[in-house]
Design an enzyme around this catalytic site. Structure first.
Site, PDB file in Angstrom:
ATOM      1  N   ILE A  68      -8.979   7.578   8.813  1.00  0.00           N
ATOM      2  CA  ILE A  68     -10.257   8.148   8.715  1.00  0.00           C
ATOM      3  C   ILE A  68     -11.096   6.979   9.121  1.00  0.00           C
ATOM      4  CG2 ILE A  68     -11.842   9.111   6.852  1.00  0.00           C
ATOM      5  CD1 ILE A  68      -9.304  10.609   7.339  1.00  0.00           C
ATOM      6  N   TYR A 127       0.896  -1.111   0.032  1.00  0.00           N
ATOM      7  CA  TYR A 127      -0.070  -0.121  -0.070  1.00  0.00           C
ATOM      8  C   TYR A 127       0.846   0.991  -0.079  1.00  0.00           C
ATOM      9  CZ  TYR A 127      -3.448   3.340   1.952  1.00  0.00           C
ATOM     10  OH  TYR A 127      -4.294   4.443   2.029  1.00  0.00           O
ATOM     11  N   ALA A 159       3.930   1.555  -0.993  1.00  0.00           N
ATOM     12  CA  ALA A 159       4.641   1.769  -2.169  1.00  0.00           C
ATOM     13  C   ALA A 159       3.701   2.333  -3.518  1.00  0.00           C
ATOM     14  CB  ALA A 159       4.971   0.182  -2.752  1.00  0.00           C
ATOM     15  N   GLU A 198     -15.663   2.114   7.371  1.00  0.00           N
ATOM     16  CA  GLU A 198     -15.958   0.780   7.993  1.00  0.00           C
ATOM     17  C   GLU A 198     -14.506   0.027   7.295  1.00  0.00           C
ATOM     18  OE1 GLU A 198     -19.483  -1.391   6.589  1.00  0.00           O
ATOM     19  OE2 GLU A 198     -20.662   0.490   6.447  1.00  0.00           O
ATOM     20  N   GLY A 236      -4.814  10.928   6.960  1.00  0.00           N
ATOM     21  CA  GLY A 236      -4.411  10.376   8.129  1.00  0.00           C
ATOM     22  C   GLY A 236      -5.669   9.038   8.139  1.00  0.00           C
TER      23      GLY A 236
END
Ligand SMILES: *[C@@H]1O[C@H](CO)[C@@H](O)[C@H](O)[C@H]1NC(C)=O
Ligand SMILES: *[C@@H]1O[C@H](CO)[C@@H](O)[C@H](O)[C@H]1NC(C)=O
Ligand SMILES: *[C@@H]1O[C@H](CO)[C@@H](O)[C@H](O)[C@H]1NC(C)=O
Length: 291
Positions: free
Chosen positions: A218, A183, A185, A221, A216
């Site tokens: 959040i 993620y 990368a 869900e 940042g």
């Protein structure tokens, strides 16, 4: 000594810019009738961004994998005041699908003013890197290459409308975060690509704006489900996040940091005090809950 002066100076300039930006507002007239395509809009931040654009009277085109959710979101967009609301089912892990969605979406909207790239996916889970190449490749496809594919397909329409590209990034696109190698990368790659593209547009006098939102933690869900028990930082509300993203997009702001005080200080100090920043950030992880 010079370093400290420079730091203080940039802090003051940064705070002034931040203050003026926060006192600026957007109005429905700026957005009414604009054509907006939002990816990953069946849930989370993308869903909220769609509602915000709907409230402001835009034409909204949604896309994600799950049709039922998209149907619901489209209905709500109309209730919120969208000029129109439609959806297309797509799988962003498939670059052909990404290209088709961009082409068809633009055709159906009759052009494009805002391309909002927000989707996230891939087979990787939150945990240590175990050499899983499959996870790296699939994350790269969904979280990076599909963004570029859609941008490339939409470029002509965006040049014509003098439109905007809006890209969701993360603190993990500025500072390496543990347990999310693939993620991180992909987010770093997005930051590189879109900061380069933004400069090209400026030099080439193409009036297409590029807004990168550095976000940042959040309270979506999926974020709560994936990392809720693995980090101790508090999650910021997705509705406010979406408000800030849409405002930054409409004002053609190059970079947005949300939540500002949870992100900006780390980004500012990243190069001057990397060890300290690493130590501070490490405190947020609950290691016993992470494999
Ligand atoms: C990718 O999407 C295209 C277009 O929707 C489809 O024809 C193709 O079968 C998909 N490829 C895979 C591997 O799912
Ligand atoms: C660039 O595009 C924006 C939005 O379409 C417009 O308001 C602005 O006047 C344009 N600037 C130039 C220099 O054409
Ligand atoms: C900017 O780039 C586009 C696409 O490559 C090109 O068509 C256009 O002529 C360029 N404009 C200028 C002013 O260089």
């Amino acid at each position: 000594m010079a370093g400290i002066k420079l730091l203080l100076c940039s802090l003051v300039i940064g705070l002034c810019a931040h203050y003026f930006y926060f006192t600026e507002t957007i109005s429905p007239e700026m957005v009414k009738g604009k054509r907006v395509l939002v990816t990953g809009s069946s849930t989370g931040i993308g869903e909220q961004i769609a509602y915000k654009f709907a409230e402001l009277g835009a034409h909204v085109m949604l896309t994600a994998r799950r049709e039922k959710q998209l149907q619901e979101v489209a209905k709500k967009c109309l209730n919120f005041g969208a000029a129109s609301a439609n959806y297309m089912v797509s799988d962003m892990g498939n670059l052909t699908s990404a290209q088709i969605v961009a082409e068809e979406g633009i055709k159906k909207l009759g052009g494009l003013d805002y391309l909002v790239l927000n989707h996230v996916g891939g087979s990787g889970s939150f945990g240590s890197f175990q050499g899983d190449m499959e996870a790296v490749l699939s994350s790269n496809n969904v979280n990076f290459l599909s963004y570029i594919q859609m941008t490339s397909t939409a470029l002509k329409a965006l040049r014509e409308s003098q439109g905007s590209i809006v890209v969701m990034s993360s603190l993990s696109g500025r500072i390496g975060a543990p347990f999310t190698t693939s993620y991180c990368a992909a987010k770093f790659a997005l930051e590189g690509f879109y900061s380069s593209l933004r400069r090209e547009f400026l030099l080439n006098k193409s009036n297409v704006s590029v807004t990168v939102a550095v976000l940042g933690f959040i309270d979506t869900e999926s974020a709560i489900r994936k990392v809720g028990d693995k980090v101790t930082m508090s999650a910021s509300p997705k509705e406010e996040c979406a408000d800030e993203v849409v405002k930054a997009a409409v004002l053609r702001t190059p970079e947005l940091f949300y939540p500002f005080w949870g992100i900006k200080p780390f980004v500012l100090l990243r190069d001057w005090a990397p060890t300290l920043i690493g130590k501070v950030l490490d405190k947020f992880y609950v290691l016993e809950n992470i494999q």
